[in-house]
Enzyme design. Structure first.
Site, PDB file in Angstrom:
ATOM      1  N   CYS A  82      42.129  43.324  44.484  1.00 17.47           N
ATOM      2  CA  CYS A  82      41.757  42.366  43.433  1.00 17.47           C
ATOM      3  C   CYS A  82      40.663  42.971  42.545  1.00 17.47           C
ATOM      4  CB  CYS A  82      41.364  41.022  44.028  1.00 17.47           C
ATOM      5  SG  CYS A  82      41.353  39.689  42.782  1.00 17.47           S
ATOM      6  N   HIS A 198      46.399  39.915  46.376  1.00 12.32           N
ATOM      7  CA  HIS A 198      45.751  39.881  47.683  1.00 12.32           C
ATOM      8  C   HIS A 198      46.797  40.093  48.783  1.00 12.32           C
ATOM      9  CE1 HIS A 198      41.680  38.442  46.623  1.00 12.32           C
ATOM     10  NE2 HIS A 198      42.297  37.881  45.595  1.00 12.32           N
ATOM     11  N   GLU A 200      46.282  40.450  51.880  1.00 11.25           N
ATOM     12  CA  GLU A 200      45.880  39.703  53.075  1.00 11.25           C
ATOM     13  C   GLU A 200      46.266  38.230  52.993  1.00 11.25           C
ATOM     14  OE1 GLU A 200      42.371  39.060  50.299  1.00 11.25           O
ATOM     15  OE2 GLU A 200      43.929  40.565  50.636  1.00 11.25           O
TER      16      GLU A 200
END
Length: 220
Positions: A82, A198, A200
């Protein structure tokens, strides 16, 4: 031994979610601001959330820009996420107050380009998007063209400036996405990889991205 990964704590980013996602790849993960640990790790993750200028200020305070540069000079892997990707470029241009002029902040300068506000009907760009990855991408190996990744941002690199090449690392592979206009969604460049989205928070497809990066790390 599993590869050792440091998630760099410089005051910005989803540190614990990045840590947990990395641990699920089988890596040994530590969240720290210690420069020696960051330099010595097999892989370094640079997260980032918020304004470019604030993230860059925090990164410099923690000597993160120097850590990234030293790692890349030695061919040691770094993954930006990001705003952690955005600060790797030459500069960011932001306008917090419409009555004021643009705020220009110098980035790490590992890649050419300017992080700018997207021209899109709805901002921030928040949600799931497909991407267009190069055919020989290692980062996206094992993912499908219709896989979606989670984005939260209003700024991005809108043009890739091919004229400049970092002599320390191999020519880049650039992945694109679109929200109102095309923007850079990921870059693979020798030991330096990064995603605007992102991983994750991107479910199984994001987990594959992180596993692909961890698979490139040296193991003791």
């Amino acid at each position: 031994m599993p590869p050792r990964v440091v998630v760099l704590d410089y005051g910005s980013g989803n540190l614990r979610s990045a840590q947990r996602a990395m641990e699920r790849t089988g890596a040994e993960v530590c969240v720290t601001s210690d420069p020696h640990a960051a330099l010595d790790a097999d892989g370094l993750v640079v997260p980032g959330v918020g304004a470019f200028s604030a993230c860059m200020a925090g990164l410099k305070k923690a000597h993160g820009d120097r850590i990234i540069g030293r790692r890349l000079a030695g061919g040691r892997p770094v993954l930006g996420i990001c705003v952690g990707m955005q600060v790797l470029f030459d500069k960011g241009v932001e306008r917090a107050d419409p009555r004021a002029g643009d705020e220009v902040t110098e980035g790490c300068g590992e890649w050419p380009g300017t992080v700018e506000r997207l021209e899109a009907p709805i901002l921030p760009h928040m949600g799931w998007n497909t991407v267009r990855a190069p055919r020989d991408s290692r980062l996206f190996a094992g993912t499908a063209p219709d896989d979606r990744f989670y984005f939260v941002h209003s700024y991005a690199v809108r043009r890739w400036e091919q004229a400049f090449q970092n002599p320390r690392i191999a020519p880049p592979l650039v992945t694109w996405a679109e929200h109102g206009e095309p923007f850079v969604a990921a870059v693979e460049n020798g030991p330096l990889w990064a995603t605007q989205f992102h991983p994750e928070k991107s479910g199984e497809a994001g987990a594959r991205i992180l596993a692909n990066w961890v698979a490139t790390l040296p193991q003791a």
